[in-house]
Design a protein around this motif. Sequence first.
Motif, mmCIF file in Angstrom:
data_model
loop_
_atom_site.group_PDB
_atom_site.id
_atom_site.type_symbol
_atom_site.label_atom_id
_atom_site.label_comp_id
_atom_site.label_asym_id
_atom_site.label_seq_id
_atom_site.Cartn_x
_atom_site.Cartn_y
_atom_site.Cartn_z
ATOM 1 N N ARG A 1 0.819 -1.211 0.000
ATOM 2 C CA ARG A 1 0.000 0.000 0.000
ATOM 3 C C ARG A 1 0.854 1.263 0.000
ATOM 4 N N PHE A 2 2.163 1.116 0.110
ATOM 5 C CA PHE A 2 3.023 2.286 0.241
ATOM 6 C C PHE A 2 3.595 2.777 -1.090
ATOM 7 N N VAL A 3 3.589 1.888 -2.079
ATOM 8 C CA VAL A 3 4.097 2.266 -3.392
ATOM 9 C C VAL A 3 2.951 2.105 -4.388
ATOM 10 N N ASP A 4 2.689 3.186 -5.128
ATOM 11 C CA ASP A 4 1.570 3.178 -6.060
ATOM 12 C C ASP A 4 2.043 2.652 -7.414
ATOM 13 N N GLN A 5 1.786 1.374 -7.658
ATOM 14 C CA GLN A 5 2.338 0.758 -8.867
ATOM 15 C C GLN A 5 1.564 1.131 -10.121
ATOM 16 N N THR A 6 0.574 2.019 -9.956
ATOM 17 C CA THR A 6 -0.102 2.513 -11.166
ATOM 18 C C THR A 6 0.578 3.785 -11.659
ATOM 19 N N LYS A 7 1.444 4.367 -10.839
ATOM 20 C CA LYS A 7 2.078 5.633 -11.229
ATOM 21 C C LYS A 7 3.568 5.444 -11.466
ATOM 22 N N THR A 8 3.925 5.359 -12.739
ATOM 23 C CA THR A 8 5.322 5.137 -13.108
ATOM 24 C C THR A 8 6.096 6.449 -13.051
ATOM 25 N N VAL A 9 7.287 6.355 -12.561
ATOM 26 C CA VAL A 9 8.170 7.527 -12.499
ATOM 27 C C VAL A 9 9.470 7.153 -13.190
ATOM 28 N N SER A 10 9.915 8.010 -14.107
ATOM 29 C CA SER A 10 11.176 7.682 -14.777
ATOM 30 C C SER A 10 12.300 8.563 -14.246
ATOM 31 N N TYR B 1 15.708 4.614 -16.200
ATOM 32 C CA TYR B 1 15.010 3.522 -15.508
ATOM 33 C C TYR B 1 13.624 3.977 -15.102
ATOM 34 N N HIS B 2 12.827 3.010 -14.627
ATOM 35 C CA HIS B 2 11.502 3.333 -14.111
ATOM 36 C C HIS B 2 11.329 2.817 -12.703
ATOM 37 N N GLY B 3 10.606 3.578 -11.928
ATOM 38 C CA GLY B 3 10.194 3.135 -10.606
ATOM 39 C C GLY B 3 8.754 3.573 -10.437
ATOM 40 N N PHE B 4 8.306 3.634 -9.195
ATOM 41 C CA PHE B 4 6.922 4.055 -8.954
ATOM 42 C C PHE B 4 6.871 5.149 -7.907
ATOM 43 N N GLU B 5 5.726 5.839 -7.900
ATOM 44 C CA GLU B 5 5.522 6.840 -6.877
ATOM 45 C C GLU B 5 5.533 6.150 -5.514
ATOM 46 N N GLY B 6 6.322 6.670 -4.604
ATOM 47 C CA GLY B 6 6.461 6.041 -3.287
ATOM 48 C C GLY B 6 7.818 5.377 -3.114
ATOM 49 N N ASP B 7 8.515 5.155 -4.223
ATOM 50 C CA ASP B 7 9.857 4.575 -4.151
ATOM 51 C C ASP B 7 10.866 5.598 -3.641
ATOM 52 N N THR B 8 11.955 5.099 -3.078
ATOM 53 C CA THR B 8 13.145 5.928 -2.959
ATOM 54 C C THR B 8 14.021 5.597 -4.154
ATOM 55 N N LEU B 9 15.052 6.406 -4.359
ATOM 56 C CA LEU B 9 15.978 6.089 -5.449
ATOM 57 C C LEU B 9 16.549 4.681 -5.230
ATOM 58 N N THR C 1 19.054 6.149 -0.343
ATOM 59 C CA THR C 1 18.021 5.556 0.509
ATOM 60 C C THR C 1 17.064 6.597 1.060
ATOM 61 N N GLU C 2 17.432 7.863 0.924
ATOM 62 C CA GLU C 2 16.599 8.917 1.486
ATOM 63 C C GLU C 2 15.931 9.812 0.445
ATOM 64 N N ILE C 3 16.359 9.701 -0.830
ATOM 65 C CA ILE C 3 15.723 10.537 -1.844
ATOM 66 C C ILE C 3 14.450 9.862 -2.307
ATOM 67 N N GLU C 4 13.350 10.584 -2.219
ATOM 68 C CA GLU C 4 12.109 10.056 -2.792
ATOM 69 C C GLU C 4 12.183 10.240 -4.299
ATOM 70 N N LEU C 5 11.770 9.211 -4.995
ATOM 71 C CA LEU C 5 11.848 9.246 -6.453
ATOM 72 C C LEU C 5 10.884 10.274 -7.019
ATOM 73 N N TYR C 6 11.352 11.066 -7.991
ATOM 74 C CA TYR C 6 10.443 11.988 -8.677
ATOM 75 C C TYR C 6 10.755 11.970 -10.163
ATOM 76 N N GLU C 7 9.767 12.367 -10.926
ATOM 77 C CA GLU C 7 9.909 12.345 -12.378
ATOM 78 C C GLU C 7 11.055 13.274 -12.790
ATOM 79 N N GLY C 8 12.002 12.737 -13.511
ATOM 80 C CA GLY C 8 13.085 13.573 -14.015
ATOM 81 C C GLY C 8 14.328 13.584 -13.135
ATOM 82 N N LEU C 9 14.311 12.819 -12.054
ATOM 83 C CA LEU C 9 15.496 12.769 -11.175
ATOM 84 C C LEU C 9 16.700 12.250 -11.951
#
Lengths: 1000, 91
Positions: free
Chosen positions: A10-19, A27-35, A87-95
């Motif tokens: 429930r902590f990572v939204d796998q419907t929202k892809t972040v590149s 690469y791709h991850g999801f909203e809620g991921d850290t780097l 481990t502390e950066i929250e993933l965001y689009e364009g990182l």
Amino acid sequence: MTKYRINKTRFVDQTKTVSFTFDGKKYHGFEGDTLASALLSNGIHLVGRSFKYHRPRGIMSCGSEEPNAICQINDNTDLTEPNVRATEIELYEGLKASSQNCWPSLNFDIGGINNLISPFIPAGFYYKTFMWPKSFWKKIYEPLIRLSAGLGKSPTQPDPDIYDHKHEHCDVLVIGGGISGIISAKIAAKNNLKTILIEDKNILGGSTIYQNNKNFIIDNKKSNEWLMNEISELEKLDNLIIKTRTSLAAFHSYNYLLAKENISDHLPLDKKNGSIRQRLWKIRADKVIVAAGAIERPLIFNNNDRPGIILANSVKKYLDFYGVSTGLNNIIFTNNDSAYETAVSLFEKGISVKIVDIRKKSSSNIVKYADELGIKIYWNSTVVNTFGYKKIKSIEIMNLSEDGSNVTGNKHKIQCDCLAISGGWTPMVHMHTQSGGKLDFREIDQVFVPSEKSENHINVGSCNGDFELEEIVKNTNNKVKKFLNINEGGFDKISVLCSKELEKKNIWLLPNTISESKTKSFIDFQNDSTAKDIKLALREGFKSIEHVKRYTTTGMATDQGKLSNMHALGIIADTAGVKMGSLGTTTFRPPFTPLTFGAIVGRSVGKFFDIVRKTSIHEWHVQNNAKFENVGQWKRPWYYPINNENLHEAVQRESKAARDSAGILDASTLGKIDIQGSDASEFLNRVYTNSWSKLGIGKCRYGLMLNEDGMVYDDGVTTRLGENHYLMTTTTGGAANVLSKLEDYLQTEWPELDVYLTSVTDHYSTASICGPNSKKILKKLFPNKDFSDEAFPHMSYQDAIIDEIECRIMRISFTGELSYEINVESKYGKSLWENCIAAGEEYKITPYGTETMHLLRAEKGFIIVGQDTDGTMTPIDLQMDWIVSKKKYDFIGKRSLYRSDTMREDRKQLVGLLTDDPNEILEEGAQIVSELDKKPVEMIGHVTSSYFSPNLNKSIALAVVKGGKKMNGQKLFVPMENKNINVTVSDFIFLDKDNKRINA
Amino acid sequence: MFVINCPYCGERDQSEFSCGGEAHIVRPKQPTELSDDEWAEYLFMRKNIKGVQFERWNHAHGCRKWFNMVRDTSNDKIHAVYKMGEKPPVI
Ligand SMILES: [Zn+2]
């Protein structure tokens, strides 16, 4: 979904892809991921090279303790940011992130040669080797070290982001939003206390929020479900402020705390713009509850640093929080029960897992449960080696001897792609010690726990050494109730079922078949120090933990030894044969995690960096092309160039004009103190060296102020405005300090004096007109006034009116010329100035700046306190005996003038210097010698002021020279880089010694 | 960063105050009668106690008043604050 993203949470939204990109690859991850979780989901472990040996290193943890996954953000831009933990950066689009410390590339690292020659790089290697030969340092060693070392690149452009500061007060501050912090905050807030809860992650819940294990039950619910419910209850409370993404930076005395809130770091690039990036909260809390949690310890064994070796609880978090498996074929290596939760989680998701445990058995529920599930457990075993260069491939294990000091039997090799390690837990006592708290050592599980003495803060949960769920919940409830003086906690009847650890065992440095000198058992991963280094330091005689730490650099990296300090202490204790508790701990200093400079500085940047003080005439100076200099916070006109004149040319012209016709100076910045009271005269007698009793009303006098040690402190002209009323002027830079000093004496030494001091520096503007034509200009300005020497003599003052504005005119001189200072209320300053300029036009009145003022006064031999004095000059040294009253019984500094040291005849004394070549201008600060051939050369003084005088048509200088008073006419030398300048000691009054000009 | 209870203004943040060193050092009334050693004792010698220390403080960014404070330098606990001229408390 990638191969390693095996779990939906429930902590990572796998419907929202972040590149994002890492080392240039997308690469791709999801909203809620850290780097870090996004990289791991893509199978990437290798993220950096170690500092000294450039060994491949992988992500090792999931929090602020991370030693390896240190990234450069937005590399190749001018605004790049180094040393950010993946481990502390929250993933965001364009990182855009890249690995650090791996020139020329992550996969091919030239510094890796250090790994091969590592037997030759023991502790202190850099200190020892690069000491000699000295000439090698600059050209060979330093460039070499700089090229291969380094922890990231600094940005080259000013930080464009906005940072903010905010003050906050509360009854209770709770640090940490794990289970104990949540319980504490709820108790406080429910009892009408204004409460703030801060949590450095983006959501509350700590490690319990993903515990999800049927061996851990609170009130008949799984602990994570129970906690989820508590959090939603918490969010409804009115007097509770919850601040996520907010980490405590410092815990100072009197419960003053600094916390950094990340406001926009996690937002996509297009949403960051214009938003505040970080806010530093300055919190004053009545009570502080620290619920900072604990950090899992690694285990120290040979080659324990390969990518794929990860802390066991982090493996669980990646799996159960982010849905990422760090490996598909896992081995857990542990000395305690907590890692079994990781094993169970992996097993339940169908992922292969085995356990290596250094203990002989464990009879707890969770271990029994793991056993029942059929998970293979190797008891009484240790890892002796690991294999795999860029990722772990296999390990070798052996049995431990009876006492654990050695290994026995055969080596057994096991394949794996991830080794989850757990050496137990270290309570995060950083906050407690920062606040001044002490620690106690607890033998049973080898941890330092807070020794609580403060009435205003407590520690709860695992940072207090409570590791088991039941302990945490019940102790927190009871402790917080007592601390806040509350009867009903709200968690009094709670039921907690959990597994309890009964067998404990700890070995700081695990044994091996091969000798230590041939192993690489890393303690500090970021600084690459090993167990071998620590032992070497001890053999070489280092005893104190602080010294061992610095010599081996253990715990000195950006993680401040979060993972390494305990092992370093443990190995020292074991080797030296002393008890660990007796060694003391190293000091944990703020900030707990690195702070950006931006957050520290806040809004105090650019024009808000410092106050700029401008006189009311400032705009005129700007319009008339003045160049300014900073004097304290004041902007003062330095010179007024005409037609591309340089400083020298402008000053020559201005100085000549002031002596030949008329000059005008903005003297508004001089400090002004209004002194009133029936004891005002007596007060001046005590603070100045000269006598003030006989100064008539309407007269001015120059005064010299000393420190109690007899050294010149300030000077200026004071005017007697009335029977009990004086106006004192001070140097521009000294104004505030003089007022403080005078207030100090008045309030503490002489409270019986009836004297009142008021700073009026900003209240008046001053135009100072000097030169032979100044009297004519004054007559034009004040046609009704008698300016004859009889009616208005030198060193006197009169009131006057100009354009219906009242003003004070002082006839005083700092240039040696006939001179008048006109003071008006500041708001009329510019108008007065413009009147003066208009009236002076026919005499070509020339505005001059501070540089010309300095030159003119130097010609006349007037000192500038702070330029010709430096806090070591007495009035006698300055040849100003005339101003020191012999009759007065006492004044500040008087007694010190008779100390044997201040009476020495070979003290540095003020003299004039003339260069043999009249066109040679000495450099201020240049040293003076009397003999060139004598070695070592004795410095007998230095130049304090130096100018080319257009009025005398030669170079002049003031200097202080040992025994200079008696050296008039003597030849001395000023040695410069390429030549020796011949000079002659002279009188320091170069112009108009008999004061003809002042009285002209 | 302590909170100081200014005897004139009440509780204020430490950033408003400046410390003026050891308290209760009285400027000699007749300095000229002192020997160099005696004068040096007044001029230079200051205690630097780890523990309870009597200090002068100034509410520099407030009422500008000087006052005395008893502070434990080892833990920054403030035991007492009192006006200039008042008798030091027994700690
Ligand atoms: Zn005050």
